[in-house]
Design a protein around this motif. Structure first.
Motif, PDB file in Angstrom:
ATOM      1  N   TRP A 442     -30.723 -19.185  30.186  1.00 15.58           N
ATOM      2  CA  TRP A 442     -29.299 -19.534  30.247  1.00 15.58           C
ATOM      3  C   TRP A 442     -28.473 -18.318  30.650  1.00 15.58           C
ATOM      4  CZ3 TRP A 442     -28.134 -23.002  25.353  1.00 15.58           C
ATOM      5  CH2 TRP A 442     -28.692 -24.258  25.568  1.00 15.58           C
ATOM      6  N   LEU A 443     -28.807 -17.151  30.097  1.00 13.13           N
ATOM      7  CA  LEU A 443     -28.089 -15.934  30.465  1.00 13.13           C
ATOM      8  C   LEU A 443     -28.250 -15.644  31.956  1.00 13.13           C
ATOM      9  CD1 LEU A 443     -26.513 -13.382  29.784  1.00 13.13           C
ATOM     10  CD2 LEU A 443     -28.666 -12.307  29.098  1.00 13.13           C
ATOM     11  N   ALA A 444     -29.465 -15.852  32.488  1.00 15.32           N
ATOM     12  CA  ALA A 444     -29.703 -15.626  33.918  1.00 15.32           C
ATOM     13  C   ALA A 444     -28.853 -16.564  34.769  1.00 15.32           C
ATOM     14  CB  ALA A 444     -31.192 -15.812  34.232  1.00 15.32           C
ATOM     15  N   ILE A 445     -28.733 -17.824  34.339  1.00 18.61           N
ATOM     16  CA  ILE A 445     -27.902 -18.781  35.083  1.00 18.61           C
ATOM     17  C   ILE A 445     -26.445 -18.335  35.074  1.00 18.61           C
ATOM     18  CG2 ILE A 445     -27.005 -21.145  35.056  1.00 18.61           C
ATOM     19  CD1 ILE A 445     -29.746 -22.044  34.019  1.00 18.61           C
ATOM     20  N   VAL A 446     -25.975 -17.888  33.924  1.00 17.34           N
ATOM     21  CA  VAL A 446     -24.597 -17.418  33.819  1.00 17.34           C
ATOM     22  C   VAL A 446     -24.368 -16.208  34.719  1.00 17.34           C
ATOM     23  CG1 VAL A 446     -22.968 -16.284  32.263  1.00 17.34           C
ATOM     24  CG2 VAL A 446     -24.142 -18.359  31.530  1.00 17.34           C
TER      25      VAL A 446
END
Length: 746
Positions: A442-446
């Protein structure tokens, strides 16, 4: 000397790192994302109304109830009262959003909608960014409170709390809420505070005025923030009832008396909120009045599986734009993993029942209760949907904010439970690995969405930067009022002409945007033109300073059918549009940029040209299945490119379908795009996709090949002049394609 960290220190440091990442990314997103997306301008205008009128808006301030709802004026007042001081302090009355730049016409290049606000911000923009920062603080506090609730509910598994906090911090849709102006981040914060106090009560089963008071106050604030805050009230009531049971069993009458007093106070406050809603919006439930009425009339549908399925499907689709690549596959993965994590949490709850683990069961029951109440409220919100129009059901993620903290902890618990079951025998301390990996994803997507979507500010040069551009000077004293063209560079790259144009102002102007146009003309009469906005539309002219030099890159495709042969002339014109969105000829001024000594072939990226009506509507594509069946519906359509906005929009278009061998012809009439897109809404420079006409061949229509032509008429029914491109012009129309008709099915 080696310092050894305790488990508490490690978790605290990890939480601080998580919060730091959240703040750094959030700040970058806030300033990299253009202002006034979604309802940001509506929320801002309500706060501005309070500063100018000294009161909250009511329905009678708007033409009708629907307009007031769309303007977000019927939302409860708490968020507006919190943000009002920010607007009062910084707002300088600039239009919100800024006026749109004029639409431009340049074949093969899409229309610009409106500009980003340049840096540094001023007045109103500062107020808007400050409101975004406020929401970022709300969301960051939510992550801290989620961690706090998790440590209370699962004191032996602090990784559940930590990963739950990471989920609520970096879940893509929730992250978006934290970086824009909206009410949902405030509701998310209030629900997480409420959950924290509920966790304190459930974990100890001891009543304190602090915990019960915090629970009740946050519930009341939630319904003063947004109507879906009623889910927090219902959860609060459920928690108090659960806590009352052991008090009754132990006959602790003092505690019960205190609870009764608190419950009575809660009812009084709810009554007062209802009175406020009634006076401000005409209904005790505020803007949900119509939904409550429909719910009482349509109870069976409201609790039906079909409505719930439609709502959940919309929730799933709301995630599609959150993923930067492979959206359909990512969506399936996201839904699958989320359901697996929640399913694992449910199985863990079953295990707690079987093992008679009261503490774990109470914790999971609390989280499931918050999530279940939220989901039910979202479904009931759609109870005004007709049973035959379930596709209109809406359930974006922001509707679920009251249960997202609980959902994050449940997912974290589910990940840990399944991981411990699979690898706990060999790696007992690695139960966090699956949840941690999902949080990192999720952090990578953000991060991807933040930096890939960031827009470079307008290119404003100083004298040194301009000198380093090594551009060819323009020797002329003629210029459009204040805009002076200083220099330019040209090059042909593949099949387009690229110009870098450098302009400045003679003196400050209040104009929003001025249009530039490049005209190319060779000795053989081949002509090409392309409009543009200085600095790509990102830096309106009223923002220019007299000592700024504005660099604008213009890409000009050759959308004629022949090569522009060298040497061809290059001219730069500046002008405005009049009130009818047409060129104001009186404002035009032209500067020669010399000649280009390189041929410019036809550009591959141009729209196809099947024909043009009245030099305005260009048919660029025909869409049709190869065959049709007599007696069944057939949907031919074309795509249009609009060269200029019509002053008289009372025009009509229709299709003719003509048999190539027999005397059979049919017509299909109607408003463009299946009655949904009249000519009044068409703008210059815009591509209109799939202008369909719903048609049914008669069952006795002769089979064979039919040619399809598009026709346009003026307000008196006279054909608009049609100039053929690649299509054949026939009887005032433009032939765009053909279809093979098959006989009717027996």
């Amino acid at each position: 000397m080696r310092v050894r960290l305790t488990g508490f220190d490690r978790y605290r440091i990890a939480l601080l790192v998580l919060i730091a990442i959240k703040l750094v990314l959030g700040l970058n997103t806030i300033f990299a994302t253009r202002l006034w997306i979604g309802h940001e301008d509506d929320f801002f205008r309500v706060m501005r109304f309070i500063t100018t009128d000294g009161r909250l808006p009511i329905v009678s301030d708007y033409p009708d109830r629907i307009t007031a709802d769309l303007a977000q004026a019927t939302q409860p007042p708490l968020y507006y009262l919190i943000g009002y001081p920010v607007v009062l302090l910084f707002d300088d009355g600039q239009p919100v959003p800024p006026p749109q730049p004029p639409s431009i016409v340049c074949d093969a290049y899409r229309r610009i909608h409106y500009p980003l606000d340049p840096w540094p911000p001023q007045g109103t923009q500062i107020a808007a960014y400050a409101l975004r920062l406020l929401n970022l603080l709300f969301a960051t506090s939510t992550a801290l409170l989620t961690y706090g609730a998790g440590t209370l509910l699962f004191p032996q598994h602090k990784t559940v709390a930590l990963i739950g906090a990471a989920f609520i911090a970096f879940e893509p849709r929730t992250y978006e809420l934290s970086t824009t102006i909206n009410i949902d981040s405030l509701v998310l914060l209030l629900s997480s505070i409420n959950l924290y106090f509920a966790a304190r009560l459930i974990s100890t089963l001891r009543l304190t005025w602090k915990d019960v008071g915090g629970l009740v106050i946050t519930a009341l604030l939630a319904i003063l923030a947004k109507p879906n805050g009623w889910a927090v009230v219902l959860a609060t009531v459920a928690v108090i009832m659960v806590v009352m049971v052991p008090q009754i069993q132990r006959k602790r009458w003092d505690s019960l008396r205190n609870l009764s007093i608190i419950g009575l106070g809660l009812l009084v406050m709810i009554f007062l909120v209802g009175l406020y809603n009634l006076s401000a919006y005409g209904s005790v439930v505020g803007r949900y009045e119509g939904i409550i009425e429909q719910l009482t009339d349509n109870t069976q549908l409201a609790f039906s599986a079909s409505l719930a399925g439609a709502v959940f499907n919309d929730t799933k689709l709301d995630y599609r734009s959150a993923f930067p690549i492979q959206r359909e596959k990512a969506l399936l993965l996201y839904v699958g993993v989320t359901l697996a994590a929640l399913g694992s949490a449910a199985l863990a709850a079953v295990g707690s029942i079987l093992c008679k683990n009261r503490m774990a069961l109470s914790a999971m029951g609390l989280l499931l209760g918050y999530l279940a109440i939220t989901v039910i409220m979202v479904v009931l919100r759609n109870s005004n949907i007709s049973p035959v129009n379930l596709t209109q059901a809406v359930g974006p993620v922001r509707y679920y904010v009251t249960g997202l903290s609980a959902c994050a902890l449940l997912m974290s618990l589910g990940f840990e439970a399944v991981t411990r079951h699979l690898i706990g025998k060999w790696l007992p301390k690695w139960g966090w690995i699956a949840g941690g990996a999902w949080a990192l994803l999720w952090l990578a997507i953000v991060v991807w969405n933040t930096f890939a979507g960031a827009t470079t500010p307008a290119f404003v040069l100083d004298a040194r930067g301009f000198a380093e551009a090594n551009a060819r000077p323009v020797y002329t004293t003629e210029h459009h009022e204040n805009i002076i063209t200083l220099a330019y560079t040209t090059s042909v790259e593949d099949d387009v002409l690229v110009l870098d144009i450098y302009n400045t102002l003679a003196e400050k102007t209040s104009e929003n945007h001025i249009i530039g146009r490049i005209d190319l003309l060779d000795a053989g009469g081949t002509a090409v033109s392309c409009e543009f906005l200085p600095a790509g539309g990102l830096h309106p002219t009223w923002r220019w300073e007299t000592d700024d030099i504005i660099a604008s890159q213009v890409v000009v495709p050759n959308c004629s059918s022949t090569t522009l042969e060298h040497p061809f002339d290059i001219e730069l014109s500046w002008y405005r549009l009049d009130g009818n969105d047409r060129i104001d000829v009186a404002s035009m001024s032209t500067v020669s940029l010399g000649q280009m000594e390189t041929d410019l072939p036809p550009s591959a990226g141009c729209h196809s040209n099947l024909g043009v009506f009245a030099d305005t509507f260009q048919v660029v594509k025909f869409n049709s299945p190869p065959t049709a069946i007599a007696g069944e519906f057939y949907l031919p359509s074309v795509n249009w490119y609009v060269h200029q906005t019509l002053v008289d929009t009372n025009v009509a278009r229709f299709y003719t379908l003509t048999h190539i061998n027999q005397d059979a012809q049919y017509e299909c009439h109607g408003i463009p795009r299946l009655q949904n897109d009249s000519f009044e809404t068409w703008n210059r420079g815009e591509v209109i996709y799939f202008d369909e006409c719903r048609f049914r061949f008669p069952r006795n229509a002769p089979p064979g090949t039919y040619t399809i032509a598009v026709h346009m008429t003026d307000s008196e029914g006279n054909p608009l002049p049609a100039t053929s491109g690649n299509g054949l012009s026939e009887n005032g129309g433009i032939t765009v394609g053909s279809v093979e008709l098959e006989s009717a099915q027996p």
